[in-house]
Enzyme design. Structure first.
Site, PDB file in Angstrom:
ATOM      1  N   TYR A 198       3.923  -1.967 -13.721  1.00  0.00           N
ATOM      2  CA  TYR A 198       4.784  -2.035 -15.516  1.00  0.00           C
ATOM      3  C   TYR A 198       5.360  -1.125 -15.802  1.00  0.00           C
ATOM      4  O   TYR A 198       4.304   0.048 -15.604  1.00  0.00           O
ATOM      5  CB  TYR A 198       3.255  -2.824 -16.152  1.00  0.00           C
ATOM      6  CG  TYR A 198       2.238  -3.672 -16.178  1.00  0.00           C
ATOM      7  CD1 TYR A 198       2.650  -5.207 -16.066  1.00  0.00           C
ATOM      8  CD2 TYR A 198       1.336  -3.610 -15.857  1.00  0.00           C
ATOM      9  CE1 TYR A 198       2.390  -6.442 -15.801  1.00  0.00           C
ATOM     10  CE2 TYR A 198       0.624  -4.765 -15.526  1.00  0.00           C
ATOM     11  CZ  TYR A 198       0.717  -5.698 -15.480  1.00  0.00           C
ATOM     12  OH  TYR A 198       0.091  -7.188 -15.166  1.00  0.00           O
TER      13      TYR A 198
ATOM     14  N   THR B 118       5.992  -6.142 -11.515  1.00  0.00           N
ATOM     15  CA  THR B 118       5.752  -7.636 -11.885  1.00  0.00           C
ATOM     16  C   THR B 118       7.021  -7.471 -13.223  1.00  0.00           C
ATOM     17  O   THR B 118       6.675  -7.353 -13.711  1.00  0.00           O
ATOM     18  CB  THR B 118       4.557  -7.230 -12.699  1.00  0.00           C
ATOM     19  OG1 THR B 118       2.969  -7.423 -12.204  1.00  0.00           O
ATOM     20  CG2 THR B 118       4.489  -8.611 -13.561  1.00  0.00           C
TER      21      THR B 118
ATOM     22  N   SER C 244      -3.599  -2.021 -10.094  1.00  0.00           N
ATOM     23  CA  SER C 244      -2.580  -2.081 -11.442  1.00  0.00           C
ATOM     24  C   SER C 244      -2.363  -0.708 -12.213  1.00  0.00           C
ATOM     25  O   SER C 244      -3.245  -0.061 -11.756  1.00  0.00           O
ATOM     26  CB  SER C 244      -2.869  -3.303 -12.482  1.00  0.00           C
ATOM     27  OG  SER C 244      -2.500  -2.989 -13.666  1.00  0.00           O
TER      28      SER C 244
ATOM     29  N   HIS D  15       0.858 -15.367 -12.875  1.00  0.00           N
ATOM     30  CA  HIS D  15      -0.227 -14.205 -13.809  1.00  0.00           C
ATOM     31  C   HIS D  15      -1.286 -15.103 -14.059  1.00  0.00           C
ATOM     32  O   HIS D  15      -2.661 -14.994 -15.355  1.00  0.00           O
ATOM     33  CB  HIS D  15       0.577 -13.817 -15.184  1.00  0.00           C
ATOM     34  CG  HIS D  15       0.402 -11.878 -15.285  1.00  0.00           C
ATOM     35  ND1 HIS D  15       1.146 -11.626 -15.253  1.00  0.00           N
ATOM     36  CD2 HIS D  15      -0.555 -11.378 -15.927  1.00  0.00           C
ATOM     37  CE1 HIS D  15       0.749 -10.063 -15.299  1.00  0.00           C
ATOM     38  NE2 HIS D  15      -0.226  -9.966 -15.480  1.00  0.00           N
TER      39      HIS D  15
ATOM     40  N   LYS E 235       6.305  -9.217  -7.854  1.00  0.00           N
ATOM     41  CA  LYS E 235       5.195 -10.004  -8.351  1.00  0.00           C
ATOM     42  C   LYS E 235       5.555 -10.898  -9.714  1.00  0.00           C
ATOM     43  O   LYS E 235       5.942 -10.347 -10.590  1.00  0.00           O
ATOM     44  CB  LYS E 235       3.995  -9.523  -8.829  1.00  0.00           C
ATOM     45  CG  LYS E 235       2.414 -10.019  -9.098  1.00  0.00           C
ATOM     46  CD  LYS E 235       1.406  -9.302  -8.838  1.00  0.00           C
ATOM     47  CE  LYS E 235       0.112  -9.933  -9.696  1.00  0.00           C
ATOM     48  NZ  LYS E 235       0.041 -10.743 -11.016  1.00  0.00           N
TER      49      LYS E 235
END
Length: 376
Positions: free
Chosen positions: A148, A174, A124, A251, A227
């Site tokens: 992100y 995402t 992440s 999520h 995602k």
């Protein structure tokens, strides 16, 4: 000599974890003992009524197996090949923000465990240490990076360039976080999580559209993942844009409340993809039986989020390796008892609808949780 000493120390730590944890629910219990209430709630909680979170488990718990018998299952292979790499299990330790809340090493012990055992890892962008440090920690692991978007096109492109330079095998964005959800466990306690402190630039995430995907795909040559796919319609659009990895996820029930369980979504996405892309699914997957159900339904990889956090909190790198060992044992036994020797022998004929035996819950995969000294 130093390398030999490190190998011996790692072997001793892994042996200690194997001696301590005979079952996955014991790892969960140890994590609960090690974590304060805020960090525990971050792992187990969802958004608002936590309906989507429960539906993740309900979807899996509402499927039974249809085993076949009298097949030679003396040798069972639990491995798969993905992105040109052989993995010991069809598992990706999926992107979790702020892993440093559960272990001071953050993502480093996770990626090391992935490389040591032989599963995939997706980092992440809101997790320490950074992209380059994680790559250096496990250069031979199958590593993917998840972003992100917190800046403009140049900002995002810089992350893509860094990922390619650092040897990541795939790049993921995402797409189910256009708005930050209401995590009511935290709001009720007035607790501000590390993740919420990192929400600067969220307007860029909210403005994402298919043109963003088109631009990135045209500019960069790296397998691309999306995602947060939740419908066959969006899976088909992703395929039209050349996306190589379709990642089915809600999520973990932490974004849109009253959504469907990921396993409920999986069949329509698999049918839409029709083998033209890799399919990853996460959301409530904790046990070997869960992994086998996903593969029988047509997924290529299963993402582990909460289970990853439990294992990391319980025992760091060795805790994750032990968790994967237990999962592998469960998977091999499940395949053998189904009468197959590999995932290639599976199809949907091995699955059937059934009423859940336990009320759906974040812990319904661990009914023996009540027999541990640490209960939620």
């Amino acid at each position: 000599m130093a390398s030999q000493n490190q190998d011996e120390a790692k072997a001793a730590t892994n042996a200690a974890a194997a001696a301590e944890y005979y079952n996955l629910h014991e790892i969960v219990a140890k994590a609960r003992a090690n974590l304060n209430q805020n960090d525990w709630d971050y792992i187990v909680g969802g958004t608002e009524t936590e309906t989507t979170l429960r539906r993740n488990r309900m979807a899996l718990d509402s499927i039974a197996f249809r085993p076949r018998v009298l097949s030679d299952v003396s040798k069972v292979d639990a491995s798969v090949e993905v992105l040109g790499r052989k993995l010991r299990l069809p598992v990706v330790l999926c992107p979790v923000g702020s892993l440093e809340s559960f272990h001071p090493g953050g993502a480093e012990p996770v990626v090391k465990a992935a490389g040591e055992f032989g599963v995939a890892h997706m980092l992440s962008s809101v997790c320490d240490p950074g992209m380059e440090e994680v790559a250096q920690a496990a250069p031979n692991a199958l590593r993917m990076f998840q972003l992100y978007v917190r800046g403009d096109a140049d900002w995002a492109d810089a992350h893509l360039e860094r990922a390619i330079k650092s040897g990541y095998s795939a790049f993921c964005i995402t797409v189910d976080t256009a708005h930050y959800s209401r995590r009511e466990r935290d709001l009720a306690k007035r607790h501000v999580t590390a993740g919420r402190r990192r929400v600067q630039g969220r307007e860029h995430q909210a403005s994402l559209d298919w043109r963003t995907v088109e631009r990135m795909k045209k500019k960069f040559k790296i397998p691309f993942a999306i995602k947060g796919i939740g419908t066959a319609e969006d899976a088909k659009i992703a395929l039209d844009h050349g996306v190589e990895i379709i990642y089915v996820s809600n999520h973990g029930g932490r974004q849109l409340d009253h959504g469907r369980g990921s396993f409920d979504v999986l069949p329509e996405v698999v049918e839409a993809v029709a083998g033209r892309a890799i399919v990853i699914v996460d959301g409530g997957f904790y046990r070997g039986t869960d992994i086998v159900k996903a593969l029988a339904m047509g997924a290529n990889l299963v993402g582990l989020g909460r289970m990853q956090c439990y294992a990391l909190s319980a025992g760091g790198q060795a805790g994750i390796v032990r968790m994967l060992e237990l999962l592998e044992d469960e998977v091999i036994r499940t395949l053998g008892l189904l009468g197959v020797t590999s995932y290639g022998k599976l199809d949907r004929s091995y699955l059937a609808p059934a009423a859940p035996a336990n009320a759906p819950h974040v812990f319904s995969a661990f009914p023996l949780w009540e027999h541990t000294p640490y209960r939620y």
